[in-house]
Scaffold this active site. Structure first.
Site, short mmCIF file in Angstrom:
data_model
loop_
_atom_site.label_atom_id
_atom_site.label_comp_id
_atom_site.label_asym_id
_atom_site.label_seq_id
_atom_site.Cartn_x
_atom_site.Cartn_y
_atom_site.Cartn_z
N HIS A 46 -12.92 -0.23 19.66
CA HIS A 46 -11.94 -1.32 19.54
C HIS A 46 -10.95 -1.38 20.70
O HIS A 46 -10.07 -2.24 20.69
CB HIS A 46 -11.15 -1.17 18.23
CG HIS A 46 -12.00 -1.29 17.00
ND1 HIS A 46 -12.58 -2.47 16.60
CD2 HIS A 46 -12.37 -0.36 16.07
CE1 HIS A 46 -13.26 -2.27 15.47
NE2 HIS A 46 -13.16 -1.00 15.14
N CYS B 142 0.56 -8.24 -14.96
CA CYS B 142 1.29 -8.39 -13.70
C CYS B 142 2.22 -9.60 -13.79
O CYS B 142 3.38 -9.57 -13.36
CB CYS B 142 0.32 -8.63 -12.54
SG CYS B 142 -1.00 -7.41 -12.41
N CYS C 293 2.32 0.65 -10.92
CA CYS C 293 2.69 -0.45 -11.82
C CYS C 293 1.93 -0.36 -13.13
O CYS C 293 2.51 -0.49 -14.20
CB CYS C 293 2.39 -1.79 -11.15
SG CYS C 293 3.85 -2.67 -10.59
#
Lengths: 285, 109
Positions: free
Chosen positions: A105, A201, A246
């Site tokens: 890269h 969510c 979460c």
């Protein structure tokens, strides 16, 4: 009309009566410019596919002025310590092929724009790939190196490095074509209630953003700022580690980082931020 | 030497004579407090930066004592008067005896 709007009008009435309270605070009006040159879009019209939200906001707008300031200069941003370490890893050969990231890269700047379009459909693999999965694929198949832990320090730092060169570009993940079924699955997860607390969510990040959940100011749960340096754990945090936290907080058994469920959810949540700027590595509390 | 230690300093390259400038410094360091225990219950030895100094053309401008409660990667920001062109020298003193140095020159005009 969604709940937040109702609450906002309720707030207006309360404010008129001179009884304002900081506990019902919407996002603030601050502007984010990093290093006095990279202008970040932190508020824009919601993408067409979002049915219940008109305006999307970066999580940066929900943080305190002190936390916001830390992200406005790369010298102050502690995430940059990790990005610098990743820049060294970028050039360091690893694995049986004797290759580094830079062998293929060149400069990391060549990956400008990559963060903005991931997760992305990979035709050869026949699946939606996250940036983390792509990095590990590079490490395994091209470098002959060991995979990194999906949410580990080296991985978070490398994603941070790759994100940092795309800062200011709009998030633009594709949700149609071959990615559509994954996106639909992610959407379903987003609106499914999990755990003993039976929270989806959407309950926090769509219905209730701007409100306080105990001491925390709820954001829209946008992931344009990931990986994120969190003041609470003084390290870079990946998207899937955050998802896991979460879901755990709903008192559910969580999906595994890198699992098809979280990949689908990442695609869906990223698509909810289409139009916001790539901001990672950001600083949050 | 503790691992992963790298000092960083941000000083403007140029200032007007007599101007007050803002200097930012950061050193990546674990700042192990000496209070924590490892898995077998023994104390992880203290390893912190215990002193930080900044000089301008040989004259000391700030001298800081650091204590174990200071968090990882200590960051200092302070102002300095620049009476003339010259060089800032920054030194961080590690518990293990190492001294990390960084210097930045500034022109006046």
């Amino acid at each position: 009309m969604n709940t937040t709007k109702k609450l906002t009008s309720a707030l207006a009435i309360v404010a008129a009566a001179g009884l304002t309270t900081a506990a019902w605070a919407d996002p603030d009006d601050d502007n984010l410019v990093i290093n006095e040159e990279i202008e970040i879009v932190t508020e824009t019209a919601a993408p067409a596919h979002m049915e219940n939200v008109d305006t999307i906001y970066s999580g940066w707008r929900f943080r305190s002025d002190e936390t916001q300031a830390v992200q406005m200069d790369d010298f102050d941003n502690p995430a940059m310590i990790f990005v610098e370490a990743a820049a060294e890893a970028w050039n360091a050969a690893d694995g049986s092929e004797g290759k580094s990231c830079s062998s293929c890269h060149n400069d990391v700047e060549s990956l400008k724009g990559v963060r903005a379009v991931y997760p992305k459909w990979n035709e050869a693999a026949g699946e939606v790939r996250t940036l983390e999965a792509q990095i590990n694929d590079c490490r395994e198949t091209r470098m002959g190196a060991e995979k990194w832990k999906y949410t580990g320090g080296s991985m978070a730092a490398m994603v941070g490095l790759i994100s940092s060169v795309s800062r200011g570009m709009p998030v633009n993940v594709a949700i149609d074509g071959p990615a559509q079924s994954t996106w639909e699955k992610g959407k379903e997860i987003y609106y499914t209630r999990f755990g003993q607390l039976e929270l989806s969510c959407a309950n926090c990040h769509e219905d209730s953003y701007g409100m306080m959940i105990r001491a925390d100011h709820l954001s829209q749960g946008q992931i344009n700022g990931f990986p994120t340096y969190r003041l609470k754990n003084t390290k870079l945090n990946t998207v899937h580690a955050r998802f896991k936290g979460c879901v755990r907080d709903t008192r559910a058994e969580t999906f595994k980082p890198g699992s098809p469920e979280f990949v689908a959810l990442e695609l869906y949540v990223a698509s909810r931020g289409n139009g916001l700027s790539v901001e990672g590595p950001s600083v949050r509390n | 030497m503790a691992s992963g230690v790298k000092p960083r300093v941000k000083v403007p390259k140029k200032a007007a004579a007599g101007e007050t400038i803002t200097i930012k410094t950061l050193i990546s360091h674990k700042m192990e407090s000496g209070q924590r225990k490892n898995d077998d219950g023994s104390i992880i030895p203290r390893s912190i930066i215990n002193r930080f100094t900044a000089d301008f053309n040989g004259q000391n401008i700030i001298d800081i004592t650091l204590e174990p409660a200071i968090s990882t990667n200590p960051y200092f920001q302070f102002d300095s008067l620049v009476p003339e062109a010259g060089e800032f020298t920054f030194k961080w003193y590690d518990d293990d005896g190492s001294v990390y140095e960084e210097s930045k020159s500034i022109t006046v005009g």
